[in-house]
Scaffold this active site. Structure first.
Site, PDB file in Angstrom:
ATOM      1  N   ASN A 116      -9.408  18.471 -25.918  1.00 50.68           N
ATOM      2  CA  ASN A 116     -10.647  19.096 -26.175  1.00 50.68           C
ATOM      3  C   ASN A 116     -12.030  18.703 -25.532  1.00 50.68           C
ATOM      4  O   ASN A 116     -13.212  19.109 -25.624  1.00 50.68           O
ATOM      5  CB  ASN A 116     -11.034  18.778 -27.675  1.00 50.68           C
ATOM      6  CG  ASN A 116     -11.303  17.262 -27.791  1.00 50.68           C
ATOM      7  OD1 ASN A 116     -11.432  16.353 -27.137  1.00 50.68           O
ATOM      8  ND2 ASN A 116     -11.392  16.694 -29.126  1.00 50.68           N
ATOM      9  N   HIS A 127     -12.827  15.576 -24.433  1.00 44.88           N
ATOM     10  CA  HIS A 127     -13.533  14.248 -24.741  1.00 44.88           C
ATOM     11  C   HIS A 127     -13.421  13.486 -23.500  1.00 44.88           C
ATOM     12  O   HIS A 127     -12.337  13.476 -22.769  1.00 44.88           O
ATOM     13  CB  HIS A 127     -12.953  13.574 -26.173  1.00 44.88           C
ATOM     14  CG  HIS A 127     -11.570  13.011 -26.001  1.00 44.88           C
ATOM     15  ND1 HIS A 127     -11.104  12.999 -27.284  1.00 44.88           N
ATOM     16  CD2 HIS A 127     -10.893  12.620 -25.003  1.00 44.88           C
ATOM     17  CE1 HIS A 127      -9.710  12.527 -26.934  1.00 44.88           C
ATOM     18  NE2 HIS A 127      -9.825  12.289 -25.703  1.00 44.88           N
TER      19      HIS A 127
HETATM   20  P1  PGA Z   1      -3.678  11.376 -22.711  1.00 47.57           P
HETATM   21  O1  PGA Z   1      -5.247  11.015 -23.359  1.00 47.57           O
HETATM   22  O2  PGA Z   1      -3.765  10.614 -21.300  1.00 47.57           O
HETATM   23  O3  PGA Z   1      -2.823  10.743 -23.478  1.00 47.57           O
HETATM   24  O4  PGA Z   1      -3.530  12.726 -22.608  1.00 47.57           O
HETATM   25  C1  PGA Z   1      -6.213  11.305 -22.569  1.00 47.57           C
HETATM   26  C2  PGA Z   1      -7.415  11.156 -23.258  1.00 47.57           C
HETATM   27  O5  PGA Z   1      -7.385  11.595 -24.633  1.00 47.57           O
HETATM   28  O6  PGA Z   1      -8.528  10.722 -22.828  1.00 47.57           O
END
Ligand code: PGA
Length: 249
Positions: free
Chosen positions: A136, A138
Site C-alpha cells: 500500500n 507504507h
Molecule cells: P515485506 O514488508 O518486506 O515483508 O514485504 C515490507 C514492508 O511492509 O515495509
C-alpha cells in the site's frame, strides 16, 4: 532517485549488504536505520556471512529499527525485537545496548516516542536508512492517509497491512492492529536511504513511486524529495514502464 535493477533477490541482497559494509568501513561508528519484513532478510544473511569472513565489524555501530507492533512483548516470537535478534543481531558483534527498537510494551507511549526521537538525535542522526515498502506504499508503519506524522508515534495498521502481515501469524486475527513507528520526518532526516523492492507483489507500488507525484496516500512517494535515495529493485518487481534512469546491477 537512483534506480538499480538487480537480476534477482539474491543479487539485490548482496548489493545492499555491500553498500552497508561500505558505509561501516568508511565510518565504523555508523548509525543504521533498519527494517523488518521478508525483504531485508537476505541482506542480513549476506551481512552475517561477511561478518563471519571478517569483512565487517559492527562493534561500534548503532541501530535504530523503524517500528514495533503494539502491544507486544520483546520475547514474543512475532515481535520485531525477536525478528532482529533471530535474523541479525545474535549473529554479529554488535553491542546490544546500541540496538534500539521501539518498546512494544511502553506504558507511556508519548514518552517512549519522544525518547526514541531524542536517542536518534543524540546519536548524531541516521547515516543510512534501510527501507522496505508495503504493497500500500507504507514505509515503516507510516500508513496511507490524509495526514502523515513527522516523528515516532503510535499508529493503527491499515487492513491491507494486516492482510499482508497475516502470513507471519497463525490467523489474521492474531496480527496486532497497532504499532509504534518512526515518522516520515525521522526517515527523511536520514543522510542516505536504500529502498528495497522485491517480488511480483511490489510491481504496482514500484511503478507508482516513479509517477512523479507526491501523495500522503502513497507515503513512499515522499522519498522523491530526499536527495540521496537509491531504489534497489529485483527483476520481479521491476517494470519497464518506469521512465527513470536505471542502472543494471
Ligand atoms: P515485506 O514488508 O518486506 O515483508 O514485504 C515490507 C514492508 O511492509 O515495509
Amino acid at each position: 532517485m537512483k534506480n538499480i535493477r538487480c537480476k534477482d533477490y539474491e543479487t539485490l541482497s548482496k548489493k545492499v549488504a555491500n553498500s552497508i559494509i561500505k558505509q561501516i568501513t568508511l565510518k565504523p561508528n555508523s548509525v543504521l536505520g533498519l527494517a523488518t519484513g521478508s525483504t531485508p532478510i537476505g541482506t542480513y544473511q549476506a551481512l552475517i556471512e561477511a561478518y563471519q569472513k571478517g569483512k565487517v565489524d559492527f562493534s561500534q555501530v548503532t541501530v535504530f529499527n523503524l517500528d514495533e507492533y503494539y502491544p507486544i512483548s520483546k520475547d514474543n516470537p512475532q515481535s520485531y525485537h525477536h525478528f532482529m535478534m533471530q535474523h541479525f543481531f545474535q549473529h554479529i558483534n554488535i553491542n546490544k545496548d546500541n540496538c534500539y527498537i521501539p518498546n512494544g510494551q511502553a506504558k507511556n507511549i508519548e514518552k517512549e516516542c519522544r525518547l526514541y526521537d531524542e536517542a536518534i538525535k543524540q546519536s548524531g542522526g541516521i547515516d543510512l536508512q534501510l527501507l522496505g515498502i508495503g504493497t500500500n506504499g507504507h514505509i515503516g508503519f507510516n500508513e496511507p492517509g490524509r495526514l502523515l506524522h513527522m516523528n515516532t508515534h503510535l499508529t493503527s495498521l491499515k487492513a491491507s497491512t494486516i492482510e499482508d502481515n497475516a502470513r507471519f501469524f497463525d490467523k489474521i486475527d492474531s496480527v496486532p492492529t497497532k504499532a509504534i513507528t518512526m515518522g516520515i520526518g525521522s526517515i527523511m532526516k536520514a543522510k542516505k536511504i536504500l529502498l528495497l523492492v522485491s517480488g511480483q507483489k511490489k510491481a504496482d507500488i514500484y511503478k507508482k513511486l516513479f509517477e512523479k507525484q507526491l501523495s500522503t496516500d502513497i507515503p513512499v512517494s515522499l522519498l522523491q524529495l530526499h536527495l540521496d535515495v537509491t531504489v534497489m529493485v529485483d527483476q520481479e518487481a521491476y517494470s519497464s514502464e518506469v521512465i527513470s534512469d536505471t542502472i543494471v546491477g
